[in-house]
Design a protein around this motif. Structure first.
Motif, PDB file in Angstrom:
ATOM      1  N   ALA A   1     -20.959   5.112 -29.862  1.00 16.07           N
ATOM      2  CA  ALA A   1     -20.043   4.307 -30.671  1.00 16.07           C
ATOM      3  C   ALA A   1     -19.391   5.215 -31.697  1.00 16.07           C
ATOM      4  CB  ALA A   1     -20.787   3.165 -31.359  1.00 16.07           C
ATOM      5  N   ILE A   2     -18.057   5.143 -31.791  1.00 14.80           N
ATOM      6  CA  ILE A   2     -17.299   5.953 -32.741  1.00 14.80           C
ATOM      7  C   ILE A   2     -16.545   4.985 -33.657  1.00 14.80           C
ATOM      8  CG2 ILE A   2     -15.623   7.798 -33.025  1.00 14.80           C
ATOM      9  CD1 ILE A   2     -16.106   8.554 -30.116  1.00 14.80           C
ATOM     10  N   PRO A   3     -17.092   4.666 -34.834  1.00 17.02           N
ATOM     11  CA  PRO A   3     -16.407   3.722 -35.731  1.00 17.02           C
ATOM     12  C   PRO A   3     -15.288   4.410 -36.520  1.00 17.02           C
ATOM     13  CG  PRO A   3     -18.809   3.797 -36.092  1.00 17.02           C
ATOM     14  CD  PRO A   3     -18.424   5.018 -35.319  1.00 17.02           C
ATOM     15  N   TYR A   4     -14.074   3.919 -36.360  1.00 20.69           N
ATOM     16  CA  TYR A   4     -12.939   4.379 -37.169  1.00 20.69           C
ATOM     17  C   TYR A   4     -12.568   3.254 -38.117  1.00 20.69           C
ATOM     18  CZ  TYR A   4      -8.667   6.773 -38.519  1.00 20.69           C
ATOM     19  OH  TYR A   4      -7.692   7.432 -39.244  1.00 20.69           O
ATOM     20  N   GLY A   5     -12.654   3.533 -39.416  1.00 20.13           N
ATOM     21  CA  GLY A   5     -12.479   2.488 -40.412  1.00 20.13           C
ATOM     22  C   GLY A   5     -11.120   2.504 -41.079  1.00 20.13           C
TER      23      GLY A   5
ATOM     24  N   ILE B   1      -5.354   2.206 -36.419  1.00 17.49           N
ATOM     25  CA  ILE B   1      -4.445   1.681 -37.445  1.00 17.49           C
ATOM     26  C   ILE B   1      -3.528   0.618 -36.846  1.00 17.49           C
ATOM     27  CG2 ILE B   1      -2.637   2.308 -39.083  1.00 17.49           C
ATOM     28  CD1 ILE B   1      -3.891   5.085 -39.242  1.00 17.49           C
ATOM     29  N   ARG B   2      -3.071   0.841 -35.616  1.00 12.92           N
ATOM     30  CA  ARG B   2      -2.211  -0.142 -34.956  1.00 12.92           C
ATOM     31  C   ARG B   2      -2.955  -1.470 -34.773  1.00 12.92           C
ATOM     32  NH1 ARG B   2      -1.049   2.736 -31.018  1.00 12.92           N
ATOM     33  NH2 ARG B   2       1.114   3.301 -31.513  1.00 12.92           N
ATOM     34  N   ARG B   3      -4.207  -1.392 -34.354  1.00 12.01           N
ATOM     35  CA  ARG B   3      -4.989  -2.609 -34.165  1.00 12.01           C
ATOM     36  C   ARG B   3      -5.215  -3.329 -35.495  1.00 12.01           C
ATOM     37  NH1 ARG B   3      -9.615  -2.682 -29.814  1.00 12.01           N
ATOM     38  NH2 ARG B   3      -8.407  -2.215 -27.946  1.00 12.01           N
TER      39      ARG B   3
END
Length: 706
Positions: free
Chosen positions: A231-235, A262-264
């Protein structure tokens, strides 16, 4: 006087009720008081009833008769009792101890414990060896008395500070204040630490029934392999609204993944929270997938700006100051606390745990799973990057820039980055163009047949390489399940290798055309070239060669050949070489194997040993191709001109380069038994040499050399 049974009974009742509540000294004095009242025989009687020795009772009587003052509160015995302390009879023990714990300041820099753990037991053993017998508890007491305590490392050193560090902080603050005043979104972004999924230990503790901890694997490397997920969490943290949005990826942490996160966020939250927004401010650290050096990060932001109509401004924190980014201590720290002591067994657990993160200050977090593919190795050419609608700020434009939703200038002919198909579609279209028979030397059917023939060997070679690199069965470093779409399939790998082996262009040109890195091209060429060698396929040498991507595209679209190709074609005229073009081609093919062996021998001498495992082993040792080397050597051996004239004729090489070519290729002619007769004419300028190719000189004429 005899002591009656009634007195003994009363004495026993008093002792049973009173003595349990007294300390050692008080019990001794109470018993002595009763013994004095009983008179003769009282000491033995009291000692028997109280269950203590007669000596203790007599000591109490002596203390009462001495009339000593009561001891201070909290003391049972008088001061000065017990053994002497170690430092009192061994004055050097403290100095020796400080020399061990602080060897650089107070002791010997070559202390025996300088490179070991300074535990109490190790310190006690070393002091005993030095002649200071002492126990571990005593060492602890001496250290505490000297002002020592157990200390962990503290992260306070930030390294060399950038001279513009404070100015950048102030500029970021001004940008945030300006955007928030206009009710424009301001977000802080970053990637959290990659997490492996499974029953793996997690830091921290949780309340559980006593003796029933959660059982996890004792080693991470036992829980690895091709099926291990990650899992790679991008905040994305909204500074004004104190809300977080986390995109949990499963593939790679790349610039495309960062922008997609960022788009999501914009589609899920941003467009709803800021329906009238015209600008977006992003604060990010200087490295990682959203680093300021990456062209792909900026090009993908340009696509996002075109999609949303927002002017996207990015402000990067200076290098070494990533912990100042708001998302670090306002979002990620709380997520870490929320899943402490809890194994992350699945993506659902990760997403649900992140969504459940709350704080008393009102933080709310949303999370979503992103199962998309984000391959590494993607790059953007300089020409395409220059066409981006990017404006650098006057204040440190490397860290601060704005991407506008529309191009700043329409004068460039380069296609903008935001077309519908994206980089993957452009890459597929470019591969279709590169399959031109003029570049591959094969027709479409021949190329398809060769691709089908070598496909099994390509797959086997890939698995073999993975096994050799990892020292065992193949494992995916990404931790993602097998079956993810690679950047290039086997057919594309074969096509790229053929073009490179035929010396059409360099790896950097191919990388620019396909929007990937040179390392990516080098790796696939090295692997596929071995497959072609196993199948004894010789791709040959192309008749054209390109030094820039624009030249190759121009050739594919308009058949515009580079000037170098025309010059070589002219110099290959039978009037200069003394042989037909077919004969020259056969000579080139005959010498190709010897040229490759000679080039490898020279490379071995320069390296001083065998090629290192994993080296790419390019086919461009110099700027002059193999067929050009043969042609130049033929012209020089026929004594048509000097080395200077040949260099001037080519136009983009030096005399020393031509001399090196002739020096290396001449021995190959001798081994092949190729004897060339000298020409009857010698040319003093490049213009005369090129002009003679189309108009052979009459027999019997000669041009003097001086």
């Amino acid at each position: 006087m005899a002591i009656t049974e009634e007195v003994l009974a009363q004495l026993g009742c008093r002792f049973a009720a009173l003595l349990p509540h007294l300390n050692e000294r008080q019990r001794r004095l109470a018993a002595a008081t009763e013994a004095r009242l009983l008179g003769h025989g009282g000491v033995r009687t009291v000692a028997h009833v109280a269950g203590m020795s007669e000596t203790t009772v007599r000591r109490g009587i002596v203390e009462l008769e001495a009339g000593e003052d009561p001891l201070p509160d909290g003391r049972i015995r008088a001061a000065g009792g017990g053994r002497e302390r170690t430092e009192e009879h061994d004055s050097g023990v403290l100095k020796a101890l400080l020399g061990l714990v602080e060897p650089d300041e107070r002791g010997d820099p070559e202390s025996p414990l300088r490179w070991t753990t300074k535990s109490l037991r190790h310190l006690a053993d070393e002091l005993t060896r030095q002649g200071h017998p002492v126990s571990a508890p005593t060492v602890g007491r001496l250290l505490r008395a000297a002002g020592f305590s157990l200390q962990a490392n503290t992260k306070t050193l930030e390294g060399t500070q950038h001279p513009d560090r404070d100015a950048q902080f102030r500029y970021i603050n001004d940008q945030v204040t300006d955007h928030q005043a206009d009710i424009e979104p301001v977000i802080s972004v970053d990637t959290k630490k990659r997490e492996q999924l499974g029953r793996l230990p997690m830091a921290g503790r949780e309340w559980r029934p006593t003796g029933e901890p959660i059982e996890v694997e004792d080693h991470h490397f036992f829980f690895s392999g091709p099926d291990v997920e990650q899992a790679i969490p991008y905040g994305v943290y909204d500074i004004a609204r104190n809300t977080g949005w986390v995109n949990v990826g499963v593939d790679h942490d790349t610039a495309m993944f960062a922008v997609e996160s960022i788009r999501r966020w914009w589609k899920a939250r941003g467009s709803l929270d800021y329906p009238r927004a015209t600008r977006l401010l992003i604060t990010a650290d200087a490295g990682g997938s959203n680093g300021y050096r990456y062209r792909v990060w900026k090009s993908e932001l340009a696509v996002l700006a075109a999609e949303t109509g927002l002017a996207i401004t990015v402000c990067h924190f200076p290098p070494g100051t990533s912990k100042w980014n708001k998302i670090e201590h306002r979002l990620f720290s709380h997520i870490t606390l929320n899943w402490r002591g809890r194994p992350l067994t699945s993506h659902e657990v990760v997403v649900k745990t992140i969504e459940a993160t709350r704080t008393h200050t009102g933080l709310r977090v949303e999370a979503a799973l992103d199962t998309g593919d984000y391959p590494t190795g993607v790059a953007i050419s300089k020409e395409r990057f220059d066409a981006l609608p990017l404006r650098r700020h006057t204040t440190h434009g490397t860290w601060n820039y704005t991407l506008h939703p529309q191009p700043l200038s329409c004068s460039t002919e380069v296609v903008p980055v935001g077309e519908q198909d994206g980089p993957a579609g452009r890459r597929l279209a470019m591969l279709t163009q590169l399959a031109d028979p003029r570049l591959t030397g094969l027709s479409s059917s021949e190329l398809d047949q060769l691709s089908t023939t070598v496909a099994p060997a390509q797959a086997a070679r890939a698995h073999q390489r993975y096994s050799e690199q990892r020292g065992g069965r193949a494992r995916r470093a990404t931790g993602k399940l097998r079956g993810s779409k690679p950047l290039f399939d086997d057919a594309a790998r074969l096509l790229i290798t053929l073009i490179y082996q035929r010396q059409v262009c360099s790896m950097n040109v191919l990388a620019d055309l396909l929007e990937v890195t040179g390392v990516c091209i080098g790796d696939l060429v090295r692997e596929t070239r071995e497959v072609l060698e196993d199948h004894s396929h010789s791709p040959g040498i192309a008749s054209v060669r390109f030094g820039a991507a624009r030249d190759l595209l121009g050739f594919l679209e308009t058949d515009l050949r580079p000037a170098r190709s025309g010059i070589i074609e002219t110099l290959s005229a039978p009037a200069l070489t003394g042989m037909g073009r077919d004969e020259l081609r056969k000579l080139t093919e005959r010498l190709a194997a010897r040229q490759a062996a000679h080039a490898e021998r020279l490379a071995h001498q320069r390296r001083g040993g065998p090629r290192q495992p994993g080296a790419r082993g390019g086919v461009f040792p110099q700027k002059i191709s193999n067929n050009e080397r043969v042609l130049l050597t033929v012209l020089y051996l026929r004594k048509l001109s000097t080395l200077d004239v040949l260099a001037d004729a080519l136009g983009d090489v030096t005399r020393s380069a031509v001399a090196a070519v002739v020096r290396e290729t001449r021995p190959l002619f001798e081994r092949d038994g190729c004897l060339l007769s000298p020409a009857s004419i010698r040319y003093r300028t490049a213009a005369e040499l090129l002009a003679a190719a189309s108009a052979p000189s009459p027999a019997g004429t000669d041009t003097p050399t001086s």
